[in-house]
Each structure stands twice: as C-alpha cells, then as structure tokens.
Design an enzyme around this catalytic site. Structure first.
Site, PDB file in Angstrom:
ATOM      1  CE  LYS B  77      -2.732  -0.769   3.602  1.00  0.00           C
ATOM      2  NZ  LYS B  77      -2.302  -2.111   4.041  1.00  0.00           N
ATOM      3  CG  MET B 162      -7.239   3.495  17.658  1.00  0.00           C
ATOM      4  SD  MET B 162      -6.595   1.804  17.583  1.00  0.00           S
ATOM      5  CE  MET B 162      -5.491   1.809  18.990  1.00  0.00           C
ATOM      6  CG  MET B 336      -9.093  -3.278  14.394  1.00  0.00           C
ATOM      7  SD  MET B 336      -9.777  -1.854  15.270  1.00  0.00           S
ATOM      8  CE  MET B 336      -8.284  -1.015  15.757  1.00  0.00           C
ATOM      9  N   GLY B 373      -4.583   1.758  14.299  1.00  0.00           N
ATOM     10  CA  GLY B 373      -4.919   1.459  12.911  1.00  0.00           C
ATOM     11  C   GLY B 373      -4.717   2.623  11.973  1.00  0.00           C
TER      12      GLY B 373
END
Lengths: 244, 794
Positions: B77, B162, B336, B373
């Site tokens: 990415k 979060m 997560m 994240g």
C-alpha cells in the site's frame, strides 16, 4: 482338469466362450504389440534400411541415457520441457558467449514496466501464489531459476521474510482507471566515451544484487558481457543523490 | 610516450576521474524528479516515504532510508500511495442535493449552507471526524465545536477502532498511549499477538521482527487468534481461541503467575496497585488489596480457562512459563481483536496487567504495545481530543481544571466550555437516525475524511433511516464518491495527503510533518480551510461563539502583526496555517506530559516521539520509554518507575481484575455461525482510495466469505459460489472462499469490509463496550445459506 470349475471343463457350453475370449485376447495383444512398434518405426526403419546388424553409433533417433531428460519425445514431450529436471537451476556459465539483441532488451523493459507502477515500485507477481505462506516464493527466487523459457529472477534485494507484504499478484485485468503516470525506467546509463563503463542509471535501493538482473542467470536483454567480474560497483557508479 | 603508454595513462586518468565523479562529463538529471518526505497516508505504523514529484504530479514513491520507523522499507500500500490521488472520479466541485440529485454549486454557497444548518439549531449540529484528519484539521474542528459551538458534538471514527485502547490506558496508567515504542520490536525475545494479523495489517512492523530471524536472532512468536492468518505462518505457536477467549486467557496467565509465585514481586510491590470493577461501574474502578486480587483470580484455573477459551491447558501453561521468565523480553501486540470488543476496556487492562504483574515492562523489548490502525488516531483523535468528552492534550470536559486550562488558552470567559459530554459515535448516529419527536436531537452531521455509510456497524439502523428523513442533513467532506457521499445532502471536495500541508501522529507517539507538494484537482480544497471558512462565515453572521472574551475573532491567523484572511482560499497558503494552529495546540500538550516540540523541529525530523523535551543546549530530545527513569525526563532520579498520572495518585499503575463474560450475541439454532469481520493487506479501510489503485484492486478485487471446508460441505456450497450471509439485522450476498488466505475454524465465517458492493456492516451489531463505547465488529451470530435467484440478480 478335475480341479477346474464345472463351467470350464471341455465340452461345457461355456468352454467356447472362454476359448473365444482367449483368442480375442491374444489377437489384441498381438495387434497392440505391432501398434506399439510404430513408435519406434524410425529405429526399425533405419535398421531395415541398413540391412543386418550395425555397430552401435550415436544417431538422432537414439538418445543417449544422459540426454533423455532434455529430449522431447513423442506424445509425452511436455514432461521433459516443464519437468522436474528442468527445475534444477543450471549453473550459468559466466564465460559463455552472450547473444542478446536490442529487440530483446526493448521487450524486457516493456515487460518490466507493465508490472511496476513506477520505476522502483515492487513488481506485481505475474503468476498465482500460495496465499498463506511465503516459503514457496524462496524455492524459485532464492537462487533464481529458468523454467520453460522464463526466468524467475533471484531476489535483487536483501532477504525479507514477508514477501507478500510488498509483492501482490494481479488476479484480474479489470482494474480501475487511474491517471497516475509513474516515473519511467531511465534507460541506459551514460558513458564518458565509447567503451567506458556506463553509469548506473537507476537507484540501487532494493537493487543491491546486480547479478539478479544483469548476471549470467539474469534477464535476457540486459545481461552484462562480463558476469565473471564480481565487484560491479568498482567500475559502475550511480549518479545523483546517494541517499536515493 | 608511445601509443600504448598514452592509452594506459588516459585510461588511468579517466578511471580515477570516474571514481571521484569529477572529470567525467556531468550526466543529465535523469528524471527531473523532486523528492520530499511525508508519512504514509495509510496505517498507524507511520512509515516515512519519499514522494517524487514532477510537473505538479506525484510520479514515484520510495521508502525513506532515514526514517527510524521503516528504515527504507514500505508495504504494497505504501509503495502505491502516490496513486491514491489519481483515480478518475475525484470529487472536484461542491455539490448540493436539489430535487434528489447532487448538483454543482459554488464554494461560497456551500459554506453558507453549512452555516445555515448551524444556525438552524447549534445544539443539534455535530462533526463526525477521523483518525485520518491531520493534527491541525482536528484541532480546528475541535476548537470550532468546543470553543465556538460549545455543544461538544464532535466524535471521530476512531471511536470504532481505538476507543477501548484509550480506556485501557487510562484505567491502567491514568494517561493514554503506549509507554514503549517500536524499539521494543528490535529487542523482544517473545512476541505475543493477541487477536491481530500484523503480517497484513502492520506489515512493516511485523517485518521488523521476523527479519531479525534472517540475521540469526531467535524470536518466538505466539499467535493467539480466532482463525489462522498470514501471521500464523510465521508464528512458532498458534493458540486458537473462541471469541472472548482472550479475557479468560489473560486471567489464566495471572492466575498461574500467582499460583507459581513467578510474578515480579519487587515491581508489583513498588509500582503497582490493584483495581476491580466498581458498582456502579466507573472507568477508575475501586481499589482492592493484593489478597483480594488473589482471591478473585483463584477461579481462573487452567481447566476453567481452557473450557472458556478453547486453548489447551498446556498452551496456557506455555504462556505462563514465558511470562514467568524474567530473562525473556516479551512484547504483546494487539489491535482490533482486542479493541472491537464488548469487553474491550477489560481485555486491554488485563493485558497491561499481565505485563505489569510479571514485570515485563519498562525495559526495551518488554512492552504491552497497542497498535493503532489509522495514521493519526493517536496524533489527532486522541491527542487533540476530538471526542465528545475530551479536550486537547488529554483533558476532559467534565474536569473543571481542564476546562479552565482550555478557557485560558482560548481566551474565553470562565464557564464557556460546556461541561456536558456530547454523543459518542454510535449514539450520535442513532440520534441522527431518529426523528426529533423520538429523541433524535441531532439534525446535521458534517462527516470529514471518513466513510460511515460503509464503516458504521448495523448500517440499516444507524445510517439508512436519516436518509429518508428530510429534516436530517448530511454534509460530507471527501475525495472520491463513496457510500457516504452518494447518500449526502452536501458534498465538499477535499484535498488529499500531499495536496496539502499536514501532520500525523503514529502508534509510537511519533508526530510527523509534511509540506504540500502538488495542487489538489479542480476546486478541491483543504479540510482545514473548509473548517476555517465556516468559522469565518459564522463570525460574519454574528455568531457569538466565534469571539473570545475580548471580542477578538477566535480563529485569527496573524503574520507579521497583520491578520491573514485565510478564509479566502486565495490567501490560505499566504501563511502556514498548520504551523499557527499547531503552535497554539502545543500549549495544551504539557498538561499531561505529552510535550510537543515547535513545528519547525518536525520539519527537520522524520518525526519525534513525545514527550519532546528541550535540553540545556537548546536541542529537542524525544522520549522512547515513558515512566521509566532511564529514559523519561519526568521520572525523578532514584524512582525507577513513576506512573505520574496514576489514578491512585501514588505513582502506581493499576493491575485490574476483570471477570470473564460471554459475548452479547452467540450462535444459536437460528444463527449457528460466528461472523468475524476485518481487513486484508491490499485495502485500506473502506477501499475508497485503494480500490482506485490498479495494483491493489487488481490483487484483491472483491470481498469474500471465508468458510471452513466442512461447513461448506454441510451447507452444500462450493468455491466461488455467491451465498447469503445474514444476521438478525441484515444480509449480504458474497462469494465463498474455501482454503483462502485465512483459515477460520469450523463454525466461523470471516468477511473483509473493504468492498462497497458487499456491505458486511449490514450484518454486524452495534453492541459496544460500556466505557469506550466502541462497537464489536469481530463477533456476532450469523447464518449462511444458498442465495435465491432474485438475491443473485437483485
């Protein structure tokens, strides 16, 4: 005869059936034998032409035992082209004469460009992969290998364990339109005069293993004429910002 | 000199010249590409990239070798982040829905429309923000809501990722964010993964650990999860647990440490205290004695833990063996799996507790490390406090001292800051989805840099109803047409990443800065400008909240003594607005020892980890390990450790007892399967950026449901078959992938949420943690059946 089942004793109506089956079987075997001989017709033909027995000579139609792996023969020739024996990476001969053309070079540059968003991007993988583990990547790309006329290049960068972190396959040709135009491969390096060692036109980041692309087992089109020299950067240098 | 000598001499000369790079003719500049630094736009790792631009466009990306975080490496990415700017359907004009159709309007009209909605009823106007907001964007939004609108109606999408990590930190240490940093990954002997898949989700951090093995180091990796992932392939041990098993496992480790006496007696005695849930429940809980803790933990025997969690007693003992060994350095990583959890606060506290209790804390390599994240959930949402109850720098609106501190910095009259928290995300969208007559007192939401139409849980209840109610107005600032944009009433086209100045704060407290490098397309404008333009328009309309106690405009940006009209887009870049806002925001950061350095320091560095403290010689020193004497300047000499925000006010961290409780919805006869949702390597969040990048979309074109072969056989579905996955809340049609990338156990399904054509959030539930209010996307009850012909075509 007394040990035979009643149906098979001579005179019994089933006897004839058994006999018929046996005749058919033998005939089939005979026909099969003759048909099988066709595959070696050339051999048979040669012998016939030369008359009586000949001294053993090497001929096109009679492969040596050691050649059998490499020779394509008959309907199973595929087996030898993509066969297991082909997977052993032949140690490239650094002194073998190099024959490569401009056309091969251009084709290679184009193929490489297609797999990279920009010069320096990690190439996408042109084949299916094991989704779960990266061990299989190393089996071909650790040393580099040539299979069926294609080269799986040796990994040109230092060893990372998580290959699929950067390299992903292309599963579909239906991709979104994106107007990004990545910086192109810079092409050949520059020479101070004809015969001088060309500069390295690309960044050496992630390209520390020159032999991966340019070596004797490398990509046809950009191979070096002197792969027997180990210390590439003794003569070939990058240009511009060394931090790049 | 004969010809031979001449040739040799000139060859030598040329060779020497080449070596020095001097006499050889100057090569032309190969690309004409200008390189500049920026943190990556994607995950919370915060890799630094070098962005290559030419002719006003990004043309290349390289990993930044000078960056400590990633040392020149990126992931797929990151290598393709530059392409995110160039999808063909960028939003380039403000759009207003007229007669059901989104029609282009001018920016002036658009800003006026926003002001109109505020003036309709300021109390009912909310901003839904993002952990992908830059720090100055989040600060401008937070100040607009907390200082000007004063309704505290601002909450970020980070609430969905979060929030439980935050409450876990607060309940344990009294202050948010990890004590350690990524340096721990270079030093740990054991890495425990608690329900996360870093091989795909934080790849560069994961590589940082596993590539140590190539150098001959031994790192033991333990993967505790509900399904096999790519990370499992690199682990030494895989502990398959049932949902909520993590709570039992953590308690089981604590139990064995007590029973064997292998906890760190000195550390526990000197630096920790014990807590248990209070009645009624509060975040601070109630103090208990060590004996009481031992009494309560006694029931979590290996036998019971094995039954509750599904892991074997032997595996639990393995964990206890490791944690009981002080010679090993142990880092726990989670994301997560532990945060999107109805016991999220509890499990976060428990894992911190395991580390504190066993003394695996405060040495490089010994760290409970919550991974973030989003690229700036730490830097913006958490640190700037863009939450309905928070103030910048870790303050809360309910605390009078924090309010006074904010009022002082913002020059507001005493009592200006509203002490009543606004609505948290799930509640906010519920109130937006209900009519006013039924308590739906939020009439407008301005959603920025996020895609709630795809990412909210139980979308049918939380998002769709407001779209049928003409009194509800949705404003969306985004860069591409998304689920949310398509449903919006007003669309504001925004600048993306290096099309604007920005700052992010990553998982290891590292604040990073970048400059604008290329212009945004069409009429797209910075989110920060949008907020300041709205503030100015409000001010010009006479809105009282936009003036401080001296009547001065609250958002005055001054250069060389003169006010710069930054609300006028033509003048927005006359001054560095980021720097001005950041310098003001910085003033909040000392209060909870999250000291930030001056903006210019971040320009020079590849980020700095706070607290950044100025040294006697004027240089700025970052802190790698907080609360530890050897590195944290706020720990006095001789203390060893000082948890200076301790909730027990005695410098101690809290080790919590939290009992096990089952998930809110478990499989039953009607819905017999577990459904877990999550991500894949190739796609960022809802895919609005990555699905427009050919290399990423091409690698993972569509969502799927991972099914165990036995389940597939029993249900009579085959590879690639499009089936229906449904729950009590909704359904979706999705293709089956057997023996895919992940391997769920029998009875479990997994669906990634990146694909807007297959909205798994119609199926998920919005049950949330009682303290963090973070919903649980990881476990609900579902069933899988063959699709009808209509479902396949419809």
């Amino acid at each position: 005869m007394s040990g035979w089942p009643p149906s098979l004793r001579p005179g019994h109506p089933a006897d004839r059936l058994v006999l018929l089956a046996a005749v058919i079987g033998v005939a089939a075997a005979g026909m099969g034998f003759v048909a099988g001989m066709r595959g070696t017709e050339a051999y048979v033909g040669r012998l016939r032409v030369s008359g009586g027995p000949t001294p053993p000579v090497a001929s096109d139609s009679m492969p040596r035992y050691g050649d059998m792996g490499q020779r394509a023969r008959g309907p199973n020739s595929d087996l030898y082209v993509n066969g297991l024996t082909g997977l052993v990476p032949p140690t490239p001969d650094p002194f073998a004469p190099l024959v490569q053309t401009e056309a091969e070079r251009d084709a290679l540059i184009e193929a490489r460009r297609e797999r990279r968003a920009y010069d320096g991007a990690p190439p996408t993988i042109p084949h299916a992969i094991d989704e779960r583990s990266t061990g299989s990547c190393r089996s071909c790309h650790d040393q580099g290998v040539r299979i069926a006329g294609k080269t799986a290049p040796r990994i040109p960068h230092e060893p990372f364990t998580n290959c699929t972190q950067c390299h992903v396959p292309r599963r579909t040709d239906s991709v979104p339109q994106n107007t990004f135009s990545g910086v192109a491969s810079p092409g050949a390096g520059t020479r101070a005069w004809p015969g001088a060692p060309p500069t390295i036109p690309h960044s050496t980041r992630m390209r520390g293993e020159c032999a991966s692309c340019h070596g004797a087992g490398g990509l046809l089109g950009i191979r070096t004429p002197h792969p027997y020299r180990e210390s590439c950067t003794q003569c070939h240098v990058t240009q511009g910002d060394p931090a790049r | 000199m004969d010809r031979r000598d001449f040739l040799m001499a000139s060859a030598l000369a040329a060779a020497t010249a080449a070596a020095k790079g001097v006499a050889a003719p100057e090569p032309p500049s190969i690309e004409g590409v200008r390189w500049a630094k920026a943190p990556c736009r994607f995950c919370g790792t915060g890799c630094h990239v070098q962005v290559g631009t030419k002719g006003g466009k990004v043309v290349a990306i390289a990993g930044d070798p000078k960056a400590e975080v990633n040392k020149g490496l990126l992931c797929v990415k990151g290598y393709h982040v530059g392409l995110a700017l160039y999808g063909k359907d960028r939003l380039t004009t403000p759009l207003l829905r007229k007669n059901g159709k989104l029609t282009p309007i001018s920016w002036d009209e658009a800003i006026q429309k926003v002001v109109e909605r505020i003036q309709l009823d300021p109390k009912g106007f909310a901003i839904y923000g993002s952990g992908q907001w830059t720090i100055p964007e989040g600060y401008a939004a937070n100040k607009l809501v907390k200082a000007a609108l004063r309704n505290n109606q601002i909450d970020p999408n980070a609430r969905l990722c979060m929030a439980s990590a935050v409450t876990g930190f607060l309940a344990t240490y009294g202050v948010d964010e990890p004590a350690g940093c990524y340096d721990d990954l270079d030093r740990c002997d054991v890495l425990v993964l608690w329900g996360n898949n870093p091989a795909e989700m934080h790849p560069v951090l994961f590589s940082r650990v596993i590539d140590r093995r190539s150098r001959g180091e031994k790192v033991t990796i333990i993967d505790i999860g509900t399904r096999r992932t790519r990370s499992t392939g690199h682990a030494d041990h895989y502990l398959e647990m049932k949902p909520h098993g993590d709570v039992a496992i953590a308690n089981g480790i604590l139990h064995l440490l007590v029973q064997r006496g292998t906890y760190d007696k000195e550390f526990v005695e000197r630096h920790t205290a014990f807590r248990a849930p209070a009645n009624p429940p509060t975040l601070e809980g109630a103090p208990i004695s060590f004996d009481e803790f031992k009494r309560r933990i006694a029931e979590y025997t290996p036998e019971k833990v094995s039954r509750l969690s599904g892991i074997s007693e032997q595996d639990l003992r393995l964990l206890a063996d490791l944690f009981g060994n002080k010679k090993l350095r142990i880092t726990s990583l989670w994301c997560m799996g532990m945060n999107q959890h109805t016991l999220g606060t509890a499990i976060n506290c428990l894992v911190h507790g395991v580390h504190l209790f066993s003394g695996h804390f405060g040495r490089p390599g010994d760290a409970p490390t919550s991974l973030t994240g989003q690229p700036s959930a730490c830097g913006t949402a958490r640190e700037v406090g863009t939450l309905c109850h928070a103030l910048p720098g870790g303050g809360v609106v309910t605390n009078p001292e924090h309010r006074q501190h904010a009022e002082a910095i913002w020059n507001l009259a005493a009592g200006s800051v509203n002490p009543k928290p606004g609505y948290h995300t799930v509640e906010l969208w519920k109130r937006f989805s209900k009519p006013k007559s039924q308590g739906g007192d939020i009439h407008t939401i301005w959603s920025m840099v996020t895609n709630p139409g795809q990412s909210l849980p139980n979308r049918n209840a939380l998002f769709d109803p407001s779209r049928k109610d003409p009194s509800k107005f949705l404003i969306v600032s985004d860069v591409y047409p998304t689920e949310t944009v398509r449903a919006a009433d007003l669309v504001l086209p925004s600048a993306l990443w290096v099309e604007k100045n920005g700052m992010f704060g990553n998982s290891e407290r590292r604040t990073q800065q970048w400059f604008k490098m290329v212009p945004p397309p069409g009429q797209a404008r910075d989110d920060c400008w949008q907020l300041l333009a709205v503030a100015r328009a409000l001010h010009e309309a006479g809105f009282a909240g936009t003036r401080d106690k001296d009547g001065q405009y609250l958002f005055r940006i001054v250069k060389d003594g003169k006010e710069v009209p930054v609300w006028d887009w033509r003048h927005y870049y006359d001054v560095n607005v980021d720097e001005q806002l950041f310098e003001e925001y910085r003033k909040f950061s000392r209060a909870k020892h999250k000291d930030l350095a001056p903006y210019q320091e971040y320009v020079k560095a590849r980020g700095l980890r706070w607290p950044v403290v100025q040294q006697a010689n004027g240089t700025w020193r970052e802190t790698r390990f907080r609360f530890a004497e050897f590195d944290d300047p706020y720990v006095a000499k001789g203390k060893g450790f000082d948890f200076y925000h301790s909730t027990s006010k005695d410098g101690r961290a809290q080790i919590w007892f939290h009992p096990y409780a089952p998930p809110p919805e478990v499989p039953d006869a009607e819905y017999p399967l577990w459904l877990c949702t999550g991500r894949v390597l190739e796609h960022w969040h809802t895919g609005s950026l990555t699905r427009r990048i050919p290399q990423l979309h091409g690698a993972m074109p569509a969502a799927y449901v991972e099914v165990h072969p036995e389940d597939a056989q029993r249900l009579g579905v085959s590879q690639g078959e499009r089936v229906v996955v449904e729950s009590r809340r909704g359904k979706l049609v999705v293709p089956v992938w057997i023996n895919g990338r992940g391997a769920p156990p029998v009875g479990t399904l997994f669906i990634p949420f990146f694909d807007e054509t297959m909205l798994v959030n119609r199926v998920t539930l919005e049950a949330h943690d009682p303290f963090s209010k973070q919903p649980d996307y990881k476990k609900c009850a579902a069933r899988l059946r063959k699709a009808t012909a209509q479902e396949l075509t419809g």
